[in-house]
Every structure is written in C-alpha cells, then in structure tokens.
Design an enzyme around this catalytic site. Structure first.
Site, PDB file in Angstrom:
ATOM      1  N   LYS A   1      34.475  40.761  31.103  1.00  0.00           N
ATOM      2  CA  LYS A   1      35.531  41.783  31.150  1.00  0.00           C
ATOM      3  C   LYS A   1      36.841  41.220  30.586  1.00  0.00           C
ATOM      4  O   LYS A   1      37.452  40.350  31.181  1.00  0.00           O
ATOM      5  CB  LYS A   1      35.799  42.258  32.583  1.00  0.00           C
ATOM      6  CG  LYS A   1      36.711  43.487  32.568  1.00  0.00           C
ATOM      7  CD  LYS A   1      37.437  43.745  33.857  1.00  0.00           C
ATOM      8  CE  LYS A   1      38.790  43.108  33.947  1.00  0.00           C
ATOM      9  NZ  LYS A   1      39.814  43.639  33.024  1.00  0.00           N
TER      10      LYS A   1
ATOM     11  N   GLY B   1      42.968  33.593  35.168  1.00  0.00           N
ATOM     12  CA  GLY B   1      44.025  34.572  35.445  1.00  0.00           C
ATOM     13  C   GLY B   1      44.983  34.040  36.484  1.00  0.00           C
ATOM     14  O   GLY B   1      45.156  32.821  36.617  1.00  0.00           O
ATOM     15  N   SER B   2      45.571  34.951  37.240  1.00  0.00           N
ATOM     16  CA  SER B   2      46.627  34.545  38.166  1.00  0.00           C
ATOM     17  C   SER B   2      46.049  33.905  39.428  1.00  0.00           C
ATOM     18  O   SER B   2      44.907  34.170  39.821  1.00  0.00           O
ATOM     19  CB  SER B   2      47.456  35.767  38.547  1.00  0.00           C
ATOM     20  OG  SER B   2      46.623  36.716  39.159  1.00  0.00           O
ATOM     21  N   THR B   3      46.867  33.101  40.076  1.00  0.00           N
ATOM     22  CA  THR B   3      46.449  32.442  41.310  1.00  0.00           C
ATOM     23  C   THR B   3      46.169  33.483  42.397  1.00  0.00           C
ATOM     24  O   THR B   3      45.226  33.330  43.179  1.00  0.00           O
ATOM     25  CB  THR B   3      47.525  31.424  41.741  1.00  0.00           C
ATOM     26  OG1 THR B   3      47.627  30.443  40.698  1.00  0.00           O
ATOM     27  CG2 THR B   3      47.169  30.721  43.038  1.00  0.00           C
ATOM     28  N   ALA B   4      46.946  34.577  42.420  1.00  0.00           N
ATOM     29  CA  ALA B   4      46.749  35.605  43.446  1.00  0.00           C
ATOM     30  C   ALA B   4      45.355  36.236  43.334  1.00  0.00           C
ATOM     31  O   ALA B   4      44.626  36.342  44.333  1.00  0.00           O
ATOM     32  CB  ALA B   4      47.824  36.677  43.322  1.00  0.00           C
TER      33      ALA B   4
ATOM     34  N   GLY C   1      42.792  34.963  41.717  1.00  0.00           N
ATOM     35  CA  GLY C   1      41.830  33.874  41.943  1.00  0.00           C
ATOM     36  C   GLY C   1      41.531  33.711  43.427  1.00  0.00           C
ATOM     37  O   GLY C   1      40.378  33.548  43.836  1.00  0.00           O
TER      38      GLY C   1
ATOM     39  N   GLU D   1      40.286  29.301  36.674  1.00  0.00           N
ATOM     40  CA  GLU D   1      41.386  28.696  35.901  1.00  0.00           C
ATOM     41  C   GLU D   1      42.613  29.546  36.188  1.00  0.00           C
ATOM     42  O   GLU D   1      42.673  30.702  35.776  1.00  0.00           O
ATOM     43  CB  GLU D   1      41.096  28.767  34.395  1.00  0.00           C
ATOM     44  CG  GLU D   1      39.845  28.060  33.951  1.00  0.00           C
ATOM     45  CD  GLU D   1      40.031  26.565  33.824  1.00  0.00           C
ATOM     46  OE1 GLU D   1      41.153  26.067  34.049  1.00  0.00           O
ATOM     47  OE2 GLU D   1      39.036  25.893  33.522  1.00  0.00           O
TER      48      GLU D   1
ATOM     49  N   CYS E   1      49.196  29.372  30.252  1.00  0.00           N
ATOM     50  CA  CYS E   1      49.103  28.818  31.608  1.00  0.00           C
ATOM     51  C   CYS E   1      49.541  27.364  31.647  1.00  0.00           C
ATOM     52  O   CYS E   1      50.111  26.917  32.630  1.00  0.00           O
ATOM     53  CB  CYS E   1      47.677  28.952  32.104  1.00  0.00           C
ATOM     54  SG  CYS E   1      46.505  28.322  30.901  1.00  0.00           S
TER      55      CYS E   1
ATOM     56  N   GLU F   1      55.556  30.419  38.491  1.00  0.00           N
ATOM     57  CA  GLU F   1      55.161  30.617  37.101  1.00  0.00           C
ATOM     58  C   GLU F   1      55.790  31.904  36.560  1.00  0.00           C
ATOM     59  O   GLU F   1      55.628  32.973  37.138  1.00  0.00           O
ATOM     60  CB  GLU F   1      53.636  30.717  37.018  1.00  0.00           C
ATOM     61  CG  GLU F   1      53.146  30.736  35.597  1.00  0.00           C
ATOM     62  CD  GLU F   1      51.657  30.957  35.503  1.00  0.00           C
ATOM     63  OE1 GLU F   1      51.135  31.872  36.177  1.00  0.00           O
ATOM     64  OE2 GLU F   1      51.004  30.219  34.757  1.00  0.00           O
TER      65      GLU F   1
HETATM   66  P1  NAP Z   1      45.450  38.620  36.430  1.00  0.00           P
HETATM   67  O1  NAP Z   1      46.158  39.794  36.926  1.00  0.00           O
HETATM   68  O2  NAP Z   1      44.911  37.646  37.406  1.00  0.00           O
HETATM   69  O3  NAP Z   1      44.295  39.147  35.463  1.00  0.00           O
HETATM   70  C1  NAP Z   1      43.295  38.335  34.885  1.00  0.00           C
HETATM   71  C2  NAP Z   1      42.027  39.150  34.709  1.00  0.00           C
HETATM   72  O4  NAP Z   1      41.535  39.555  35.988  1.00  0.00           O
HETATM   73  C3  NAP Z   1      42.241  40.439  33.945  1.00  0.00           C
HETATM   74  O5  NAP Z   1      41.078  40.729  33.196  1.00  0.00           O
HETATM   75  C4  NAP Z   1      42.437  41.432  35.058  1.00  0.00           C
HETATM   76  O6  NAP Z   1      42.208  42.760  34.669  1.00  0.00           O
HETATM   77  C5  NAP Z   1      41.418  40.963  36.060  1.00  0.00           C
HETATM   78  N1  NAP Z   1      41.672  41.370  37.443  1.00  0.00           N
HETATM   79  C6  NAP Z   1      42.806  41.878  37.996  1.00  0.00           C
HETATM   80  N2  NAP Z   1      42.632  42.110  39.316  1.00  0.00           N
HETATM   81  C7  NAP Z   1      41.364  41.738  39.619  1.00  0.00           C
HETATM   82  C8  NAP Z   1      40.588  41.706  40.817  1.00  0.00           C
HETATM   83  N3  NAP Z   1      41.090  42.096  41.982  1.00  0.00           N
HETATM   84  N4  NAP Z   1      39.316  41.251  40.754  1.00  0.00           N
HETATM   85  C9  NAP Z   1      38.791  40.819  39.600  1.00  0.00           C
HETATM   86  N5  NAP Z   1      39.468  40.827  38.430  1.00  0.00           N
HETATM   87  C10 NAP Z   1      40.750  41.262  38.432  1.00  0.00           C
HETATM   88  O7  NAP Z   1      46.354  37.805  35.457  1.00  0.00           O
HETATM   89  P2  NAP Z   1      47.281  38.438  34.351  1.00  0.00           P
HETATM   90  O8  NAP Z   1      48.526  38.908  34.996  1.00  0.00           O
HETATM   91  O9  NAP Z   1      46.506  39.334  33.471  1.00  0.00           O
HETATM   92  O10 NAP Z   1      47.558  37.137  33.526  1.00  0.00           O
HETATM   93  C11 NAP Z   1      48.675  36.354  33.731  1.00  0.00           C
HETATM   94  C12 NAP Z   1      48.378  35.266  34.715  1.00  0.00           C
HETATM   95  O11 NAP Z   1      47.161  34.614  34.376  1.00  0.00           O
HETATM   96  C13 NAP Z   1      49.433  34.220  34.623  1.00  0.00           C
HETATM   97  O12 NAP Z   1      50.400  34.471  35.599  1.00  0.00           O
HETATM   98  C14 NAP Z   1      48.673  32.921  34.788  1.00  0.00           C
HETATM   99  O13 NAP Z   1      48.806  32.483  36.106  1.00  0.00           O
HETATM  100  C15 NAP Z   1      47.244  33.230  34.594  1.00  0.00           C
HETATM  101  N6  NAP Z   1      46.586  32.541  33.483  1.00  0.00           N
HETATM  102  C16 NAP Z   1      45.939  31.342  33.699  1.00  0.00           C
HETATM  103  C17 NAP Z   1      45.281  30.711  32.668  1.00  0.00           C
HETATM  104  C18 NAP Z   1      44.553  29.402  32.869  1.00  0.00           C
HETATM  105  O14 NAP Z   1      43.775  29.014  31.999  1.00  0.00           O
HETATM  106  N7  NAP Z   1      44.751  28.699  33.963  1.00  0.00           N
HETATM  107  C19 NAP Z   1      45.253  31.292  31.421  1.00  0.00           C
HETATM  108  C20 NAP Z   1      45.904  32.499  31.234  1.00  0.00           C
HETATM  109  C21 NAP Z   1      46.531  33.122  32.285  1.00  0.00           C
HETATM  110  P3  NAP Z   1      43.427  43.614  34.017  1.00  0.00           P
HETATM  111  O15 NAP Z   1      44.158  42.732  33.069  1.00  0.00           O
HETATM  112  O16 NAP Z   1      42.742  44.664  33.315  1.00  0.00           O
HETATM  113  O17 NAP Z   1      44.271  44.016  35.172  1.00  0.00           O
END
Ligand code: NAP
Ligand code: MG
Length: 489
Positions: free
Chosen positions: A194, A246-249, A251, A268, A302, A399
């Site tokens: 996804k 994605g985000s720590t929250a 995760g 990650e 990230c 972050e």
């Molecule tokens: P996110 O909200 O955690 O989203 C990441 C992915 O998870 C997206 O595909 C999102 O879908 C999906 N998602 C959202 N809620 C979910 C849930 N409850 N269950 C399962 N999947 C869910 O992160 P973001 O705001 O898109 O990205 C920014 C954050 O990602 C940054 O703040 C950073 O911390 C983190 N990041 C980390 C890395 C790393 O390699 N460590 C790399 C990039 C980003 P939608 O986008 O469609 O909502």
C-alpha cells in the site's frame, strides 16, 4: 573588464532561466484501479480519491480506494500465487523476473522521474539522479541474491515467510516500494503493497512494469487507499509479515495490533539526526553537507540531519556560511532542473511545518529564512534555520519533516555526543572532522543505525538501514534486508 562583464560578475540579482523537464513523454491516466491478481480491478465499494500535484494543487488522477473486501481479495491473490507459482519456481527463475523489473525501470527512468516529481513535489534532479536509479539498483541487487540465499546465511536452512503486507510513506514513493518489494520477492515471498495516499502514481506505474515483466499473477499486488486501508492490511489474519515505513505513532499502533499474533514485523520510523561539525573539519565541505542533509527533498527525509551541532569556536563562521548558502538555494517548480527545493508534499504537511516554525519562535528560538519569492499556488516552505534553541525545545526534540534546521553549539566531544544522543530517536547521524580517531570514537558512541562521516545522505542497496530507540526495529538493505523476509533454521 568591460561594463557588461563587470555587471555580470557583480550583479547579485540575476536569475537562472527556467529549464523545465518536458512532460510530453509521460502518460498519466484519468483513473487508476487496484492491481490485484495481475489485473487492474475496480474497488468493490466504488470509492475513489484524487492525487494532486502539490506544486500547483491540480488533480493528476483519480485513484481507487481499497476497502476491507479489496484488501482481502489482494491477500487471497498473494496467498494463491505463493502456493501455486512463486514458491514452486527455481530461485534462479525468480531472480530473472526481478532483473526484468530492474531493466524496465531503467528503460523507463525518465518517465518515472517526471511522474515522481509531479505527484510528490520533489525536484526533478533528485528523482532523476537518486530515487529512480536507486530503485532500479535495489531490484538489481536483490535479484542477484535470489539463487544464493544459502550463501548469505551459511549453515542455515532458508525458507520464505509467505505473504508480506507492506506499507510505505510519501517521501520516496518508488524507492520505498523497491526497498520493500525487491528483497521480499528475492526470498520467495509474495506481496501486497500500500503506497501513501498522496503519492500513489509511481507504485501504480510499477504495477504496469510488473505486469509487462510477466510475473505470475498475484505475486505483486498494489492496493491504494488511506490509513484505513493500511490498517485493514495489518489486521488481515492471513499475513505472515508486515513491513512498515512511516511515523512513530502509526508504527506504535501497528505494534499493538500485532502483539500476541504470529505475524512478524519490521518498522522504519522517524528520526531527528544530529550532524556534528568539529572545529578541525573542512568547513566549506561541511556546510555543503549540512545543506544537503536537511534541505534535500524539502527535509522530507527520515534520516535528515535536522539538528546541527557545531563546535563553539567555528559556530559564527559556520552559521554565516550556512545563511549565505541558503540564500542561493532555488525554491520552486519541481520540474525545473535548477530547482534545489521543491514543493512540500501536502497542505497537511505544510501546516505541520508551519506549526513548528511558530512553536520554535515561541520557545525563544531566533528564526532565519532565505528571501526570494515563492510561487502563488502550491505548498512551499523556505529553507529555515533556528539559532538560540536549547535541548529541551520541541523543535530540537521532535521530528518536523520539513526544511528546518536547528543549530546548537558544544565545546567538548563529550558534550557534542550527549546532545547528539539526547532525543527519543536513533536513525542516523553525521560527523565532520579531519581526525580519523574522532570519527571512530563518535560513530561508535552515537546511538543510531546509520552514521556518515564527512558526507551525508548516501545510500547503497548493499548497506543496511534502520533505527535504534523510537526510530524502529529491523533493518532493510543488504544481507540484513534478506533476513527480514526469511525463516532461518
Ligand atoms: P504515516 O502517517 O505513518 O503513514 C505511513 C503509511 O502508513 C502511509 O501509507 C499511510 O497511509 C499508512 N497509514 C496511516 N495510518 C495507518 C494505520 N493506522 N495503519 C496502517 N497504515 C497506516 O506517515 P506519514 O505522515 O505519511 O509520513 C511521514 C512520517 O513518516 C514522518 O514523520 C517520518 O516519521 C516517517 N518516515 C520514516 C521513514 C523511515 O525510513 N524511518 C521514512 C519516511 C517517513 P496514508 O498516507 O494514505 O495515510
Ligand atoms: Mg500527489
């Protein structure tokens, strides 16, 4: 010197002429369906959402939104493909398919680069020179391992896990898809991926590549949607492994959902990396590295070097040079080859960054932003520096995921190290010094998964990537990345 030469040499007001990359060679359909079982199929509930171009807020395409039933269909297709075709293939044959994906990506690199920049807002220079070539490199790298897994783990029996559910963010859309799909396939798993809601297009184009490369139907399934689609994938009972970036929250919520189940997972998550400049560093190179470390990809990274720690005796010089360099960065049209900083990925992300700009000033930080005009439409943020901040400030601890750098000073190596390690994150770090011994001392003591010395943000498929503390668990890339998709006995 005649009058014209002297004007050219001393006029600081000059601009580059626009050098936009052409969009004539790309095709974006009006509507995209879900890629399940080797075909593009309409979502059962008939729901769609728009993906827009964050540089002009125009709609690029309508995208299918996968509901629970669609997630179930995709997982069933992946399970069937795992049982009936993918696990029956000789490993070398699996490798051939993965090589084919890599080659097609290389052939269509220009098209992928332009679409990545249109959908996500990143400068074409980055998508052209980094995202797309690195994505192809990941497929090449893991294709090579497909028939050599027993050599990767000598003395162990290796077996695939089965079906992997993979969820990725919007900052490196195709590259994150490659990081997830390539090792999973090489190890003999099938996948349901996804992409993020704001950047689905290159994953859907990758689905076309998978289909054209002739992979057995159901080996790769791409389902688009928002967070609830991701949650439905995590909650599906027939998934063997979840790989999330994605985000720590989010995760944390995934970890909770999977507690007590047999589903394996790797996470990650976020980061708040320190980039540390010692007084003996090559200052001009360090400044260039700091600029690259935080302003690259609008700070949507990230592992961005979002905290500068600079040794006190060179702090004034470094800050002055940083401000000069920030002034020369070009913010604007992502498709222009001169652009250094493209569009912020979404209005929600821009709001989040602007909140932090306000918070940083309320906490007593002194803000510096480059001057220059920004485009009228779209989401933009000037490169930003905060001085006068302290370790407990939110802009130092949290972050921001935008082009915002905080600056703190230190006197001794120990003080620099303490400050570097004093956040909940531990994804990456950087050290700038002329002394090899200092590099070894610092890199051993910084609690982070990736540390660069006298450079920053360099990636290679052969090197593992991942975090300590709240930056996640597990590694992607290299041999470690294979381990995450295998049962070893
Ligand atoms: P996110 O909200 O955690 O989203 C990441 C992915 O998870 C997206 O595909 C999102 O879908 C999906 N998602 C959202 N809620 C979910 C849930 N409850 N269950 C399962 N999947 C869910 O992160 P973001 O705001 O898109 O990205 C920014 C954050 O990602 C940054 O703040 C950073 O911390 C983190 N990041 C980390 C890395 C790393 O390699 N460590 C790399 C990039 C980003 P939608 O986008 O469609 O909502
Ligand atoms: Mg978009």
């Amino acid at each position: 010197m005649d009058e014209t030469t002297s004007k050219l040499a001393f006029d600081t007001d000059w601009q580059y002429d626009p050098a936009p990359e052409s969009t004539d060679h790309i095709r974006i359909d009006e509507q995209y369906e879900l890629f399940i079982g080797g075909e593009f199929v309409a979502p059962k509930e008939g729901r769609y959402f728009d993906s827009i171009n964050p540089a002009n807020e125009k709609v690029l395409a309508r995208i299918a939104s996968a509901g629970k039933d669609d997630v179930d269909r995709a997982v069933k297709a992946a399970r069937k493909a795992y049982k009936t075709s993918w696990s029956k293939l000789k490993p070398a044959e699996r490798g051939k398919y993965i090589y084919r994906i890599a080659r097609v990506l290389q052939e269509r690199a220009r098209e992928f680069a332009v679409i990545e920049s249109l959908d996500g807002g990143k400068p074409i220079r980055e998508s052209r020179d980094i995202d797309i070539p690195l994505a192809a490199a990941h497929f090449f790298y893991y294709a090579g391992w497909a028939d050599k897994l027993e050599y990767a783990f000598p003395g162990k029996q290796v077996a695939a896990l089965g079906v992997a559910g993979q969820i990725i963010p919007w900052n490196f859309p195709l590259l994150m898809a490659a990081w997830k799909i390539a090792p999973a396939l090489a190890c003999g798993n099938t996948v349901v991926l996804k992409p993020a809601e704001t950047t689905p297009l290159t994953a859907l184009k990758l689905a076309e590549v998978v289909r054209d490369a002739g992979l057995p139907p159901g080996v790769v399934n791409i389902i688009t949607g928002a967070g609830d689609t991701g949650a439905a994938l995590v909650d599906h009972p027939d998934i063997d492994k979840i790989a999330f970036t994605g985000s720590t929250a989010v995760g944390r919520s995934i970890q909770k959902s999977l507690a007590g189940t047999s589903t394996k997972y790797t996470l990650e998550l976020g980061g708040k990396a320190a980039n540390i400049i010692f007084a003996d560093a090559a200052i001009d190179e360090a400044v260039e590295g700091i600029v690259n470390g935080i302003f690259f990809n609008q700070g949507h990274v990230c592992c961005a070097g979002s905290r500068l720690l600079v040794q006190e005796s060179v702090a004034d010089e470094v800050i002055r040079k940083l401000k000069d360099r920030m002034e020369s960065l070009i913010v604007g049209d992502p498709l222009d080859k001169n652009t250094d900083i493209g569009a912020i990925n979404s209005s929600a992300q821009l709001e989040k960054i602007e909140d932090y700009l306000r918070i940083g000033q309320e906490e007593g930080g002194e803000i510096y932003q480059s001057s220059g005009t920004l485009p009228d439409t779209g989401y933009w943020c000037r490169p930003t520096l905060f001085t006068g901040v302290s370790q407990s400030n939110r802009v130092v601890q949290e972050e921001i995921f935008g082009p915002v750098l905080t600056v703190q000073t230190f006197r001794t190596l120990e003080e620099g190290l303490d400050k570097a390690n004093n956040t909940p994150y531990g994804l990456s770090g950087g050290v700038w010094t002329d002394k090899g011994a200092k590099i070894f001392k610092m890199t051993r003591a910084i609690r982070a998964g990736v540390i660069w010395a006298n450079t920053f943000n360099k990636f290679d498929p052969a090197s593992p990537f991942g975090g300590y503390k709240e930056s996640g668990m597990g590694r992607e890339g290299g041999l470690h990345g294979l381990d995450a998709y295998l049962e070893l006995s």
